[in-house]
Design an enzyme around this catalytic site. Structure first.
Site, PDB file in Angstrom:
ATOM      1  N   GLY A  75      12.901  25.086  -5.629  1.00  0.00           N
ATOM      2  CA  GLY A  75      12.359  24.410  -4.447  1.00  0.00           C
ATOM      3  C   GLY A  75      12.060  22.955  -4.786  1.00  0.00           C
ATOM      4  N   SER A  88      16.852  24.957 -11.169  1.00  0.00           N
ATOM      5  CA  SER A  88      16.711  23.873 -10.215  1.00  0.00           C
ATOM      6  C   SER A  88      15.329  23.236 -10.388  1.00  0.00           C
ATOM      7  CB  SER A  88      16.970  24.392  -8.796  1.00  0.00           C
ATOM      8  OG  SER A  88      17.141  23.348  -7.885  1.00  0.00           O
ATOM      9  N   TRP A  89      14.501  23.195  -9.323  1.00  0.00           N
ATOM     10  CA  TRP A  89      13.123  22.709  -9.509  1.00  0.00           C
ATOM     11  C   TRP A  89      12.395  23.528 -10.585  1.00  0.00           C
ATOM     12  CZ3 TRP A  89       9.380  19.347  -9.360  1.00  0.00           C
ATOM     13  CH2 TRP A  89       8.065  19.789  -9.473  1.00  0.00           C
ATOM     14  N   ASP A 105      28.342  21.990  -9.408  1.00  0.00           N
ATOM     15  CA  ASP A 105      27.015  21.926  -8.793  1.00  0.00           C
ATOM     16  C   ASP A 105      26.896  20.601  -8.044  1.00  0.00           C
ATOM     17  OD1 ASP A 105      24.281  21.759  -8.195  1.00  0.00           O
ATOM     18  OD2 ASP A 105      23.690  22.740 -10.060  1.00  0.00           O
ATOM     19  N   HIS A 111      25.615  25.617  -7.663  1.00  0.00           N
ATOM     20  CA  HIS A 111      24.207  25.513  -8.037  1.00  0.00           C
ATOM     21  C   HIS A 111      23.464  26.844  -8.093  1.00  0.00           C
ATOM     22  CE1 HIS A 111      20.367  23.446  -8.470  1.00  0.00           C
ATOM     23  NE2 HIS A 111      19.883  24.112  -7.427  1.00  0.00           N
TER      24      HIS A 111
END
Length: 323
Positions: A43, A110-111, A265, A293
């Protein structure tokens, strides 16, 4: 190809009050005496789900999942109050201490890779290893690429829907324009902006179209927390100094790590993982040749499950037939 481990239920659930107004959802599954691992979701604002536990052998791992401030089952939903990178780092320490864990493996995508790096660099003595996917270093060049100009040239059809809530004269700063609407009083405009923002992410997350991923991102409840919290973080440069995560890699250079990144990605280009690997000699970089991703792509899932098995084998000193 390795697939996810079978679905399991948590053996313990916790609600932890942290800085007001936030209450965090935390659960534990797998083996209570196993190698502690914490799943650090993306996120910011996405939350965990039943799939989050399934990258790990439940006979080897004590699996911790938690929803970060403002998302998933944590409350209040989509709250931006007292919600920064360093608040989340502090929350992870509260969780670790509450569960009486000395060191744990960080598993973040990711985050989640961003937050894992920030936590590890702040508390290197509490980390035994890192498994990171879809590296996101929260630099301006990355935000500009995905939210302003770059990825837009690869997906002009999806981009048209993304920019639709924003008047033409405000499109010179898309993040700021979305922030204005996502934090404004008009709840209809807020939800319209949230779905546009989050659907753009879902549509571009996989190399091959995946309606399930798009549906997950565009679901109204999740879309609101993803869009509001991501935009809040990004207008504030994720509360990081320029290039902070790469500059602070000497703090964790000694820790073992496996980096998994899809070659195609579009959300977080491979350059991010390459630069992190160059700054981290003790890491192993695995480039997935046919993935974007998302963790759900077959090659990426395979690599992540194998990475978790490999780290458990290394840290628990298991013989090959025990791993």
């Amino acid at each position: 190809m390795q697939t996810l481990y079978p679905e399991i239920k948590p053996y313990a659930r916790h609600e932890l009050s942290v800085e007001a107004p936030h209450v965090l959802y935390v659960d534990e599954s797998g083996s209570p005496d196993g190698l502690p691992v914490v799943f650090v979701h993306g996120g910011p604002g996405a939350g965990c789900d039943a799939l989050s536990r399934r990258f790990f052998d439940p006979n080897l791992y004590r699996i911790i999942t938690f929803d970060q401030r403002g998302c998933g089952r944590s409350t209040p939903h989509a709250s931006l109050e007292n919600n920064t990178t360093w608040d989340l780092v502090a929350d992870m320490e509260i969780i670790r201490e509450h569960l009486n864990i000395d060191k744990w493996v960080l598993f973040g995508g990711s985050w989640g890779s961003t937050l894992s790096l920030a936590y590890a660099q702040t508390h290197p003595d509490r980390v035994s290893a890192l498994i990171l996917r879809g590296i996101f270093l929260c630099r301006q060049q990355e935000l500009q690429w995905f939210y302003q100009e770059g990825a837009s040239r690869m997906f002009p059809d999806f981009w048209q829907d993304y920019v639709a809530p924003i008047p033409v004269d405000e499109r010179g700063d898309m993040i700021q324009a979305f922030y204005k609407r996502l934090t404004g009083p008009d709840q209809i405009a807020q939800m319209h902006a949230a779905k546009a923002w989050s659907t753009w992410e879902g549509r571009t997350a996989t190399l091959r179209p995946n309606p399930q991923v798009v549906e997950r991102f565009s679901e109204a409840h999740r879309a609101l927390s993803i869009a509001r919290i991501e935009c809040h973080y990004f207008v504030n440069n994720a509360f990081l100094e320029p290039n902070q995560l790469l500059n602070n890699m000497p703090n964790i250079a000694h820790l073992p790590g496996i980096i998994v990144h899809g070659r195609y990605d579009v959300i977080c280009p491979l350059e991010n993982a390459w630069e992190l690997h160059q700054a981290w000699p003790n890491s192993e970089l695995q480039i997935i040749r046919d993935a974007g991703h998302a963790a759900s792509e077959v090659g990426t899932t395979d690599a992540l499950v194998r990475a978790a098995d490999q780290i458990a084998h290394r840290l628990l000193n298991l013989a090959p037939d025990e791993a």
